[in-house]
Design a protein around this motif. Structure first.
Motif, PDB file in Angstrom:
ATOM      1  N   LEU A 136      -5.125  -8.634  10.484  1.00  0.00           N
ATOM      2  CA  LEU A 136      -5.691  -7.308  10.730  1.00  0.00           C
ATOM      3  C   LEU A 136      -4.782  -6.206  10.179  1.00  0.00           C
ATOM      4  O   LEU A 136      -5.256  -5.230   9.587  1.00  0.00           O
ATOM      5  CB  LEU A 136      -5.888  -7.109  12.233  1.00  0.00           C
ATOM      6  CG  LEU A 136      -6.861  -6.006  12.664  1.00  0.00           C
ATOM      7  CD1 LEU A 136      -8.266  -6.310  12.230  1.00  0.00           C
ATOM      8  CD2 LEU A 136      -6.804  -5.838  14.186  1.00  0.00           C
ATOM      9  N   ALA A 137      -3.475  -6.364  10.355  1.00  0.00           N
ATOM     10  CA  ALA A 137      -2.530  -5.332   9.920  1.00  0.00           C
ATOM     11  C   ALA A 137      -2.477  -5.176   8.411  1.00  0.00           C
ATOM     12  O   ALA A 137      -1.987  -4.160   7.910  1.00  0.00           O
ATOM     13  CB  ALA A 137      -1.132  -5.639  10.460  1.00  0.00           C
ATOM     14  N   GLU A 138      -2.993  -6.168   7.666  1.00  0.00           N
ATOM     15  CA  GLU A 138      -2.962  -6.104   6.203  1.00  0.00           C
ATOM     16  C   GLU A 138      -4.294  -5.624   5.627  1.00  0.00           C
ATOM     17  O   GLU A 138      -4.447  -5.544   4.410  1.00  0.00           O
ATOM     18  CB  GLU A 138      -2.600  -7.467   5.635  1.00  0.00           C
ATOM     19  CG  GLU A 138      -1.200  -7.936   6.031  1.00  0.00           C
ATOM     20  CD  GLU A 138      -0.868  -9.313   5.483  1.00  0.00           C
ATOM     21  OE1 GLU A 138      -1.599  -9.773   4.563  1.00  0.00           O
ATOM     22  OE2 GLU A 138       0.091  -9.930   5.973  1.00  0.00           O
ATOM     23  N   GLN A 139      -5.249  -5.311   6.495  1.00  0.00           N
ATOM     24  CA  GLN A 139      -6.541  -4.822   6.031  1.00  0.00           C
ATOM     25  C   GLN A 139      -6.562  -3.296   6.076  1.00  0.00           C
ATOM     26  O   GLN A 139      -5.827  -2.671   6.824  1.00  0.00           O
ATOM     27  CB  GLN A 139      -7.657  -5.387   6.904  1.00  0.00           C
ATOM     28  CG  GLN A 139      -7.753  -6.908   6.883  1.00  0.00           C
ATOM     29  CD  GLN A 139      -8.862  -7.420   7.784  1.00  0.00           C
ATOM     30  OE1 GLN A 139      -9.980  -6.910   7.785  1.00  0.00           O
ATOM     31  NE2 GLN A 139      -8.557  -8.448   8.567  1.00  0.00           N
ATOM     32  N   GLN A 140      -7.416  -2.728   5.259  1.00  0.00           N
ATOM     33  CA  GLN A 140      -7.513  -1.272   5.191  1.00  0.00           C
ATOM     34  C   GLN A 140      -8.958  -0.821   5.366  1.00  0.00           C
ATOM     35  O   GLN A 140      -9.896  -1.498   4.943  1.00  0.00           O
ATOM     36  CB  GLN A 140      -7.009  -0.753   3.837  1.00  0.00           C
ATOM     37  CG  GLN A 140      -6.991   0.782   3.728  1.00  0.00           C
ATOM     38  CD  GLN A 140      -6.681   1.274   2.330  1.00  0.00           C
ATOM     39  OE1 GLN A 140      -7.549   1.257   1.458  1.00  0.00           O
ATOM     40  NE2 GLN A 140      -5.452   1.731   2.114  1.00  0.00           N
ATOM     41  N   VAL A 141      -9.133   0.312   6.031  1.00  0.00           N
ATOM     42  CA  VAL A 141     -10.440   0.930   6.161  1.00  0.00           C
ATOM     43  C   VAL A 141     -10.308   2.386   5.732  1.00  0.00           C
ATOM     44  O   VAL A 141      -9.337   3.063   6.072  1.00  0.00           O
ATOM     45  CB  VAL A 141     -10.980   0.834   7.609  1.00  0.00           C
ATOM     46  CG1 VAL A 141     -10.064   1.505   8.603  1.00  0.00           C
ATOM     47  CG2 VAL A 141     -12.386   1.412   7.689  1.00  0.00           C
ATOM     48  N   ALA A 142     -11.255   2.848   4.928  1.00  0.00           N
ATOM     49  CA  ALA A 142     -11.245   4.231   4.443  1.00  0.00           C
ATOM     50  C   ALA A 142     -12.264   5.046   5.218  1.00  0.00           C
ATOM     51  O   ALA A 142     -13.413   4.618   5.389  1.00  0.00           O
ATOM     52  CB  ALA A 142     -11.545   4.270   2.953  1.00  0.00           C
ATOM     53  N   LEU A 143     -11.867   6.221   5.686  1.00  0.00           N
ATOM     54  CA  LEU A 143     -12.773   7.079   6.440  1.00  0.00           C
ATOM     55  C   LEU A 143     -13.697   7.871   5.518  1.00  0.00           C
ATOM     56  O   LEU A 143     -14.831   8.183   5.889  1.00  0.00           O
ATOM     57  CB  LEU A 143     -11.972   8.040   7.322  1.00  0.00           C
ATOM     58  CG  LEU A 143     -10.993   7.396   8.302  1.00  0.00           C
ATOM     59  CD1 LEU A 143     -10.361   8.454   9.195  1.00  0.00           C
ATOM     60  CD2 LEU A 143     -11.682   6.326   9.143  1.00  0.00           C
TER      61      LEU A 143
ATOM     62  N   GLU B 206      -4.972  -0.629   8.560  1.00  0.00           N
ATOM     63  CA  GLU B 206      -4.442   0.564   7.903  1.00  0.00           C
ATOM     64  C   GLU B 206      -5.599   1.530   7.682  1.00  0.00           C
ATOM     65  O   GLU B 206      -6.595   1.186   7.044  1.00  0.00           O
ATOM     66  CB  GLU B 206      -3.803   0.209   6.560  1.00  0.00           C
ATOM     67  CG  GLU B 206      -3.304   1.429   5.797  1.00  0.00           C
ATOM     68  CD  GLU B 206      -2.850   1.099   4.393  1.00  0.00           C
ATOM     69  OE1 GLU B 206      -2.682   2.044   3.592  1.00  0.00           O
ATOM     70  OE2 GLU B 206      -2.693  -0.095   4.078  1.00  0.00           O
ATOM     71  N   VAL B 207      -5.507   2.724   8.236  1.00  0.00           N
ATOM     72  CA  VAL B 207      -6.567   3.710   8.122  1.00  0.00           C
ATOM     73  C   VAL B 207      -6.208   4.691   7.014  1.00  0.00           C
ATOM     74  O   VAL B 207      -5.225   5.430   7.115  1.00  0.00           O
ATOM     75  CB  VAL B 207      -6.778   4.465   9.453  1.00  0.00           C
ATOM     76  CG1 VAL B 207      -7.870   5.524   9.298  1.00  0.00           C
ATOM     77  CG2 VAL B 207      -7.145   3.489  10.566  1.00  0.00           C
ATOM     78  N   ALA B 208      -6.992   4.670   5.941  1.00  0.00           N
ATOM     79  CA  ALA B 208      -6.820   5.627   4.849  1.00  0.00           C
ATOM     80  C   ALA B 208      -7.819   6.762   5.061  1.00  0.00           C
ATOM     81  O   ALA B 208      -9.031   6.539   4.955  1.00  0.00           O
ATOM     82  CB  ALA B 208      -7.068   4.952   3.504  1.00  0.00           C
ATOM     83  N   PRO B 209      -7.374   7.960   5.402  1.00  0.00           N
ATOM     84  CA  PRO B 209      -8.316   9.055   5.651  1.00  0.00           C
ATOM     85  C   PRO B 209      -9.276   9.320   4.500  1.00  0.00           C
ATOM     86  O   PRO B 209     -10.405   9.748   4.724  1.00  0.00           O
ATOM     87  CB  PRO B 209      -7.396  10.251   5.912  1.00  0.00           C
ATOM     88  CG  PRO B 209      -6.160   9.640   6.487  1.00  0.00           C
ATOM     89  CD  PRO B 209      -5.986   8.359   5.707  1.00  0.00           C
ATOM     90  N   THR B 210      -8.829   9.061   3.277  1.00  0.00           N
ATOM     91  CA  THR B 210      -9.728   9.220   2.143  1.00  0.00           C
ATOM     92  C   THR B 210      -9.261   8.362   0.974  1.00  0.00           C
ATOM     93  O   THR B 210      -8.054   8.172   0.771  1.00  0.00           O
ATOM     94  CB  THR B 210      -9.817  10.681   1.675  1.00  0.00           C
ATOM     95  OG1 THR B 210     -10.698  10.769   0.544  1.00  0.00           O
ATOM     96  CG2 THR B 210      -8.461  11.235   1.295  1.00  0.00           C
TER      97      THR B 210
END
Length: 268
Positions: free
Chosen positions: A62-69, A152-156
């Protein structure tokens, strides 16, 4: 141990809503809430939960995955811009629907704190609430990342194009308008009409807010529950919704635009 005064149950007479006792009218309110949540944040919460399940089932930790808002929605630049604006319009529509249903139920918007009688005080309170929620929220996210329970949350991840900053600001404001109108102004008012206590109503709203952010992992879930509890109680005690909308918008603008302006090498 006594809670801070702003977290204690609202005093009698503040934010009071008369309970609806007619069985037919109560059924209609329950149906309206169900429909409202189905087409807005409730359905998004279900999607978010399923997204988290998918992330947990992935072989990648989970800690190595990213989601973009705020992610690109099309390859062609102008089409991407149009789709981003459609999303903003959808969120604005969610909030407008909440306001409209309150009006139809006999609640003028001044009743939920959407008037211009206290502009400077509302602005001051927006900044204070943004600091109160934003800084601890960032700390909670970093802790959740460190222990591996948050993506990892990438705001954009939008490209550096001329419309990126205006769209990010609009997206932040639309998010704030939609969530606070639906989760606070609308939902808490309608739950009180059904006879729910102030504590029970704000807890339910906060948990739903947390579920709406489950796609971010445990950090987003817990952080948004705390935000929902604080925002809900502040509204119950003050009757002002603009400070919540303003604070939410400020938090998102700083996160979205600040992240976009950081050099790639300095981004988390």
């Amino acid at each position: 141990m006594r809670l801070p005064s702003w977290l204690a149950a609202p005093p009698s007479g503040v934010g009071d809503v008369s309970e609806v006792r007619d069985p037919a009218a109560r059924r209609l309110i329950v149906l309206e809430i169900a429909v409202m949540l189905t087409v807005t944040i409730g359905l998004s919460a279900l999607r978010s939960a399923l997204s988290l399940v998918d992330s947990l089932l992935s072989p990648v930790p989970l800690a190595e995955q990213q989601v973009a808002l705020n992610a690109p929605a099309a390859q062609a630049g102008l089409v991407d811009l149009a789709l981003q604006l459609v999303r903003v319009l959808q969120l604005a529509g969610w909030g407008a629907l909440g306001a409209y249903l309150l009006l139809r139920a006999g609640f003028p918007l001044v009743k939920v704190g959407l008037d211009g009688s206290r502009r400077l005080r509302d602005l001051r309170d927006s900044v204070g609430l943004a600091a109160l929620i934003g800084l601890p929220g960032l700390g909670l996210y970093l802790i959740a990342r460190a222990i591996g329970v948050s993506l990892e949350v990438a705001p954009t991840t939008l490209d550096d194009v001329w419309w990126r900053t205006p769209v990010l600001v609009l997206s932040a404001c639309a998010n704030a308008w939609a969530e606070e109108l639906v989760m606070i102004g609308y939902l808490l008012t309608r739950l009180r009409q059904l006879g729910w206590s102030a504590d029970r109503a704000v807890a339910a709203s906060a948990v739903l807010r947390g579920c709406y952010h489950l796609y971010q992992g445990l950090g987003g879930f817990v952080g948004n529950i705390v935000m929902g509890l604080v925002f809900g109680r502040v509204w119950q005690r003050t009757g002002r919704l603009w400070p919540l909308v303003g604070a939410h918008a400020l938090i998102d603008v700083v996160a979205f635009v600040g992240y976009a302006l950081l050099p790639a090498g300095l981004r988390p």
